[in-house]
Design a protein around this motif. Sequence first.
Motif, PDB file in Angstrom:
ATOM      1  N   LEU A 165       0.906  -1.221  -0.040  1.00  0.00           N
ATOM      2  CA  LEU A 165       0.104   0.019  -0.018  1.00  0.00           C
ATOM      3  C   LEU A 165       0.989   1.248   0.275  1.00  0.00           C
ATOM      4  CD1 LEU A 165      -3.009   0.904   0.456  1.00  0.00           C
ATOM      5  CD2 LEU A 165      -2.702   0.917   2.740  1.00  0.00           C
ATOM      6  N   LEU A 166       1.778   1.308   0.739  1.00  0.00           N
ATOM      7  CA  LEU A 166       2.717   2.537   1.134  1.00  0.00           C
ATOM      8  C   LEU A 166       3.499   2.823  -0.107  1.00  0.00           C
ATOM      9  CD1 LEU A 166       4.011   4.660   3.003  1.00  0.00           C
ATOM     10  CD2 LEU A 166       5.730   2.894   3.561  1.00  0.00           C
ATOM     11  N   MET A 167       4.204   1.811  -0.652  1.00  0.00           N
ATOM     12  CA  MET A 167       5.255   1.964  -1.918  1.00  0.00           C
ATOM     13  C   MET A 167       4.254   1.974  -3.047  1.00  0.00           C
ATOM     14  SD  MET A 167       7.880   1.737  -0.207  1.00  0.00           S
ATOM     15  CE  MET A 167       8.729   2.102  -1.798  1.00  0.00           C
ATOM     16  N   GLY A 168       3.043   1.162  -3.191  1.00  0.00           N
ATOM     17  CA  GLY A 168       2.468   1.495  -4.439  1.00  0.00           C
ATOM     18  C   GLY A 168       1.730   2.835  -4.626  1.00  0.00           C
ATOM     19  N   VAL A 169       1.066   3.323  -3.490  1.00  0.00           N
ATOM     20  CA  VAL A 169       0.620   4.656  -3.349  1.00  0.00           C
ATOM     21  C   VAL A 169       1.753   5.851  -3.680  1.00  0.00           C
ATOM     22  CG1 VAL A 169      -0.766   6.429  -2.362  1.00  0.00           C
ATOM     23  CG2 VAL A 169      -1.345   4.162  -2.251  1.00  0.00           C
ATOM     24  N   SER A 170       2.685   5.779  -2.973  1.00  0.00           N
ATOM     25  CA  SER A 170       3.755   6.696  -3.153  1.00  0.00           C
ATOM     26  C   SER A 170       4.378   6.801  -4.481  1.00  0.00           C
ATOM     27  CB  SER A 170       4.929   6.723  -2.018  1.00  0.00           C
ATOM     28  OG  SER A 170       5.544   5.445  -2.149  1.00  0.00           O
ATOM     29  N   THR A 171       4.757   5.357  -4.860  1.00  0.00           N
ATOM     30  CA  THR A 171       5.273   5.347  -6.285  1.00  0.00           C
ATOM     31  C   THR A 171       4.453   5.765  -7.415  1.00  0.00           C
ATOM     32  OG1 THR A 171       6.737   3.276  -5.591  1.00  0.00           O
ATOM     33  CG2 THR A 171       6.602   3.792  -7.918  1.00  0.00           C
ATOM     34  N   PHE A 172       3.189   5.447  -7.372  1.00  0.00           N
ATOM     35  CA  PHE A 172       2.318   5.950  -8.411  1.00  0.00           C
ATOM     36  C   PHE A 172       2.209   7.539  -8.425  1.00  0.00           C
ATOM     37  CE2 PHE A 172      -1.933   7.499  -9.372  1.00  0.00           C
ATOM     38  CZ  PHE A 172      -2.121   7.076 -10.657  1.00  0.00           C
ATOM     39  N   LEU A 173       2.077   8.001  -6.967  1.00  0.00           N
ATOM     40  CA  LEU A 173       1.947   9.522  -7.085  1.00  0.00           C
ATOM     41  C   LEU A 173       3.281  10.238  -7.500  1.00  0.00           C
ATOM     42  CD1 LEU A 173       0.448  10.546  -3.618  1.00  0.00           C
ATOM     43  CD2 LEU A 173      -0.452  10.847  -5.816  1.00  0.00           C
ATOM     44  N   ALA A 174       4.451   9.678  -7.154  1.00  0.00           N
ATOM     45  CA  ALA A 174       5.749  10.380  -7.431  1.00  0.00           C
ATOM     46  C   ALA A 174       5.788  10.350  -9.177  1.00  0.00           C
ATOM     47  CB  ALA A 174       6.594   9.480  -6.939  1.00  0.00           C
ATOM     48  N   ILE A 175       5.342   9.129  -9.809  1.00  0.00           N
ATOM     49  CA  ILE A 175       5.496   8.926 -11.182  1.00  0.00           C
ATOM     50  C   ILE A 175       4.479  10.057 -11.999  1.00  0.00           C
ATOM     51  CG2 ILE A 175       5.364   7.640 -13.163  1.00  0.00           C
ATOM     52  CD1 ILE A 175       6.592   5.278 -11.616  1.00  0.00           C
ATOM     53  N   ALA A 176       3.380  10.007 -11.308  1.00  0.00           N
ATOM     54  CA  ALA A 176       2.244  10.710 -11.944  1.00  0.00           C
ATOM     55  C   ALA A 176       2.297  12.150 -11.832  1.00  0.00           C
ATOM     56  CB  ALA A 176       0.862  10.523 -11.194  1.00  0.00           C
ATOM     57  N   ILE A 177       3.198  12.469 -10.755  1.00  0.00           N
ATOM     58  CA  ILE A 177       3.473  13.893 -10.625  1.00  0.00           C
ATOM     59  C   ILE A 177       4.702  14.401 -11.459  1.00  0.00           C
ATOM     60  CG2 ILE A 177       4.106  16.091  -8.930  1.00  0.00           C
ATOM     61  CD1 ILE A 177       2.477  14.332  -6.800  1.00  0.00           C
ATOM     62  N   ALA A 178       5.782  13.452 -11.233  1.00  0.00           N
ATOM     63  CA  ALA A 178       6.922  13.772 -12.109  1.00  0.00           C
ATOM     64  C   ALA A 178       6.974  13.914 -13.636  1.00  0.00           C
ATOM     65  CB  ALA A 178       7.990  12.565 -11.896  1.00  0.00           C
ATOM     66  N   ILE A 179       6.112  13.076 -14.123  1.00  0.00           N
ATOM     67  CA  ILE A 179       5.961  13.165 -15.669  1.00  0.00           C
ATOM     68  C   ILE A 179       5.553  14.689 -16.039  1.00  0.00           C
ATOM     69  CG2 ILE A 179       4.796  12.392 -17.749  1.00  0.00           C
ATOM     70  CD1 ILE A 179       5.009   9.714 -16.551  1.00  0.00           C
ATOM     71  N   PRO A 180       4.352  15.264 -15.684  1.00  0.00           N
ATOM     72  CA  PRO A 180       4.198  16.409 -16.179  1.00  0.00           C
ATOM     73  C   PRO A 180       5.243  17.342 -15.924  1.00  0.00           C
ATOM     74  CG  PRO A 180       2.420  15.673 -14.754  1.00  0.00           C
ATOM     75  CD  PRO A 180       3.261  14.506 -14.989  1.00  0.00           C
ATOM     76  N   ILE A 181       5.664  17.372 -14.545  1.00  0.00           N
ATOM     77  CA  ILE A 181       6.802  18.353 -14.064  1.00  0.00           C
ATOM     78  C   ILE A 181       7.902  18.332 -15.099  1.00  0.00           C
ATOM     79  CG2 ILE A 181       8.176  19.364 -12.243  1.00  0.00           C
ATOM     80  CD1 ILE A 181       6.090  18.804 -10.422  1.00  0.00           C
ATOM     81  N   GLY A 182       8.298  17.319 -14.931  1.00  0.00           N
ATOM     82  CA  GLY A 182       9.670  16.826 -15.771  1.00  0.00           C
ATOM     83  C   GLY A 182       9.308  17.323 -17.239  1.00  0.00           C
ATOM     84  N   VAL A 183       8.403  16.913 -18.022  1.00  0.00           N
ATOM     85  CA  VAL A 183       8.119  17.572 -19.347  1.00  0.00           C
ATOM     86  C   VAL A 183       7.953  18.850 -19.403  1.00  0.00           C
ATOM     87  CG1 VAL A 183       6.380  17.471 -21.278  1.00  0.00           C
ATOM     88  CG2 VAL A 183       6.857  15.317 -19.978  1.00  0.00           C
ATOM     89  N   TYR A 184       7.082  19.381 -18.626  1.00  0.00           N
ATOM     90  CA  TYR A 184       7.106  20.938 -18.733  1.00  0.00           C
ATOM     91  C   TYR A 184       8.535  21.713 -18.376  1.00  0.00           C
ATOM     92  CZ  TYR A 184       4.568  25.301 -18.653  1.00  0.00           C
ATOM     93  OH  TYR A 184       4.156  26.706 -19.153  1.00  0.00           O
ATOM     94  N   SER A 185       9.331  21.269 -17.491  1.00  0.00           N
ATOM     95  CA  SER A 185      10.399  21.823 -17.240  1.00  0.00           C
ATOM     96  C   SER A 185      11.454  21.834 -18.613  1.00  0.00           C
ATOM     97  CB  SER A 185      11.146  20.936 -16.095  1.00  0.00           C
ATOM     98  OG  SER A 185      10.730  21.452 -14.824  1.00  0.00           O
ATOM     99  N   ALA A 186      11.315  20.332 -19.142  1.00  0.00           N
ATOM    100  CA  ALA A 186      12.178  20.373 -20.005  1.00  0.00           C
ATOM    101  C   ALA A 186      11.719  21.232 -21.221  1.00  0.00           C
ATOM    102  CB  ALA A 186      12.144  19.114 -20.732  1.00  0.00           C
ATOM    103  N   VAL A 187      10.612  21.376 -21.438  1.00  0.00           N
ATOM    104  CA  VAL A 187       9.996  22.306 -22.502  1.00  0.00           C
ATOM    105  C   VAL A 187      10.168  23.647 -22.310  1.00  0.00           C
ATOM    106  CG1 VAL A 187       7.829  22.796 -23.701  1.00  0.00           C
ATOM    107  CG2 VAL A 187       8.107  20.516 -23.296  1.00  0.00           C
TER     108      VAL A 187
END
Lengths: 396, 349, 335
Positions: A165-187
Amino acid sequence: MLNYLIRRFVVIVIMAFIISFASFVLLYSAPGGPLEQLASLQSTTRRPDPDEVERIMKRYDLDLDIGVRFLRWLIGHPRGAIMINGQEIAQNFQVGCLKPGKAQLVYPDGRVEEINCAKPVYLRDLDGRPVSNGVIALDFGRSQQLARERPVSQLINTRLGPTLLLMGVSTFLAIAIAIPIGVYSAVRQYSRFDYFFTTLAFFGSGMPTLFTGVMGILIFALIFKDLGLPYLPAGLATSNRDVVIPLFGQIESGSVADRIWHLILPVGVLTFFSLAGWTRFIRSSMLEVLRQDYVRTARAKGLIERVVIMKHALRNALIPFVTLLAGVLPTLFGGAIITESVFSWPGIGKLFINSLTASDYPVAIAYLLISTFLTLVGFLVSDVLYTIVDPRIRMS
Amino acid sequence: MSSVAPAAAKGARVAGKANAGSDRSDLMLDVQGLKTYFYTEDGVVKAVDGVDLKVKRGETVGIVGESGCGKSVTSLSIMRLVGAPGKIVEGRIIFDGTNLLELPEKEMTQIRGNRISMVFQQPTTCLNPVFKIGDQIAEVLNIHQSLGKEAGWKRAIELLRMVGIPEPQKRVHAYPHEISGGQAQRVMIAMALACAPELLIADEPTTALDVTIQAQILDLMRDLRDKTGTSIMLITHDLGVIAEMCERVVVMYAGQVVEEADVYTLFARPLHPYTQGLIGSIPVLGKVREHLDVIPGTVPNLLNPPPGCRFEPRCQACQGAARERCKVETPPLREVEPNHWVRCWMYEK
Amino acid sequence: MASTTADLPAASRGIALRKSEGQWTIVLRRFRRHRLAMISLFVLVLIFVASLMAPILAPFPRDATGLAPRFSPPLTTNPQTGTLHILGTDHVGRDFFTRLLYAARITLSVAFSVATAATLIGMTLGALAGYFRGIVDSIVMRVLEFMASIPDFPILLIIASILITDPKLLPYPPFVLDLIGNLMLLNSVGTERAQVLTMIVVLTLFGWTGAARLMRGMVLSVRERDFIESARSLGANNVRIILRHVVPNAFPPLVVAYTLSLAGALTAETALSFLGVGITDPTPTWGNMLQFATNFMLTNPWVPLIPGIPVVLCSLGFNFIGDGLRDALDPRLKM
């Protein structure tokens, strides 16, 4: 493809075998096992009772040679004399020694041999001795310290849920937040947004979860409670009794709300920490892709920028992302050892560190073995995923 | 494969153009005073510094110059695809009567790939490695002609056949890494021509290819131009390609146009010392020469261009007092004879 | 946009590898522009100097218990001597400020020892593997692959729990123990010195792979270049070639990796000590101080801040300095 998978799987099994043997030897030759615990218990009052010592040695196979012990741990055999066609074979094969010292062995033919063991253990003595079904049957034996005599697999089972539960939720959240931020930062490289989030990512990865966890408890659990604000729990996965939170209402012990309430802080800490790595990875991988000629082609085709980024660039930027997923698999099982410790989270990582400090080696080895296996499987999975996401790569 | 007799076809077209040459509406593209600068950490690089350029309908214009002279940046500026740290600072790019630099980005996307297409130098890296060729061609048709997936793929096969790819119905399923460089360039051309553009910008389309493949691609482009009547802006450093393909030539040096003339005039009577140097450096097949002429020196640093004529440091045309002016004053681009423009003080009346 | 920027003059590209008089001035100028790195450098130097001056600055003996009531708040005056407990006292009445200073000395020394040893070992192995190829390379590569495919943190914990908590298992030469003891002001009785040394050994064991990988890659890319050929044809021997030609080229990324591995070693030591499988009380480290602090934080919430803040300052500091150095030494490495 199938050939490749089989070959890789064989390598995994061999690796897992090597690592399990190495860790077995390491841990069983380590100090602090059940015998030492007995000694420390008894030393204050009287000398260790020799019968009690022998009983414990027999109980945990401590009297057997390391190879025999490893075999019994791995496959649950030998369990006594070997029977072939109703005939007992090798029943007098020495497999261990219960008491060190000198002794004389008198053969029926009158031959006498000097041996370095006061009480040898023979294969036939193993008859009826309790033994696990072996690791290959997923039986990791019984706990020696943490929960006396409970099967290790049972112990792991009860801890698996909270960790997933702990790892699943935090990993999912981290990836879900990181993709838009990472993409926008790069653009928008070098923009204010990029600068803010790259700096934040730096803080996230630079601050140990040890610190953020403790600070989280300090602020959100202790200070918020003192100030009469809606606070978060300082640890554990559920409350023991119903709790009333200011400005929020009552939370029933064991309810879904209660579980979520307990998840927030550890998930927050873990997400903040791993978010940094994911964001930086996506950003740099995206920057690399945006430099490529085919992105220019996509623009020259007349695609709007959003499609250029989200379809042509992101699809390529996510290819190396797959390698990182290999690392996620073992942590989903293994948990975050430090975070679980800080929050007393009843997960597998906490179980592991407890087993180490209590010298409960069957538990520690089980953890290590499953982690290793999952790490190796993770690599295999990422290889397979690679061929799916990148048409240039074919397995051979 | 292309059996059109090039010289004859070209001659006919040139004659046709001459009649309609004065007609303003006949201008496909008119670039005026284009300036594209790159704002780097070390200063402003004036990659394109006041370029004027005209392409008429159905005409093939060659742009020639050494690498780094601003040819590619000019073409990307026309497409408005110059990325940071580059920026179009000044000028007008009038395409079929509208100034592209004033269009909102959304309308610009409707022009790119539809009315103006581009073919690049490195065909293999220009195709997206994770999509099938069919998908990449169908995508252009989908955005500009709203063709569905099935229709798009059908048309993609036709286009592949048109550009001479064998077994197009099979090739359409290939990924870019599965085809050769020459075939990839054919795919790029198919993609560029998918929407029958009015202007095709080809940026060194043959440079990265083998010599035999180069000839095939040039044949193909000529062939398709004759069939479709597309205007072509061909960017190259290879004067041979220019001679074979173009009607008019623009010579660029250090971000500026230094000479412009029709192809025959330019080769027969180059006026600018740089053009003379360029033409002098072509080896001529079957002709034994003592040595090839080389232009001494290197392209100037565009971060700090020479204050006067940019070619002055390498120029061998004149010495003495006349030279002093070249060092301090940039010559204007002047029409020294009908339709022959030169940027050099030597031809000042 | 590759083609447009590729046309730019060389002046706008990297400056790092060019050998010239002004190279270090440029590096310094670039580094000074990184504000967070400069702040970090300042803070770290401050902590470092304080740890060096621990015996002078510390108002109390390191392990003296019962000096004042347990968990006296900061700025309590000691009832007997009248000296100030600047940061209060811990759970057995030891002076926090004193222990923090000694812990800084131990923690930082461990971090520097580990990072230095790991980088040197990694560099050597990587250079050997990359330069001589063949069997050396395949052995090093196999080991690297093996290390990459095992769950390293759990194994680190297991090894730590066996070796560090019972440091008698490893035989150390006395002069090394003396050196460590004098450097970190450790007690010479008991297993304190051996424990700290074991921590250094274990962390080094897991820390060398990054530098090895980096160095090997560097050597591989450099060894085929012309100037190596010419150096070889002029009769330079292998060691000389590696030291004179390869190391300077590999220097910028190695310095960055070194700084980051300082942060890694520091957090690893802190984590192990925090989890109870590292350096144990009464030897003070920020990690084990934090462990006790968390046990009592419900009643004394300020306590975890005392060891926690230096940990995070150092960890962030090393990271930021690494980032600043990356920008300064080789702009092309910029992420």
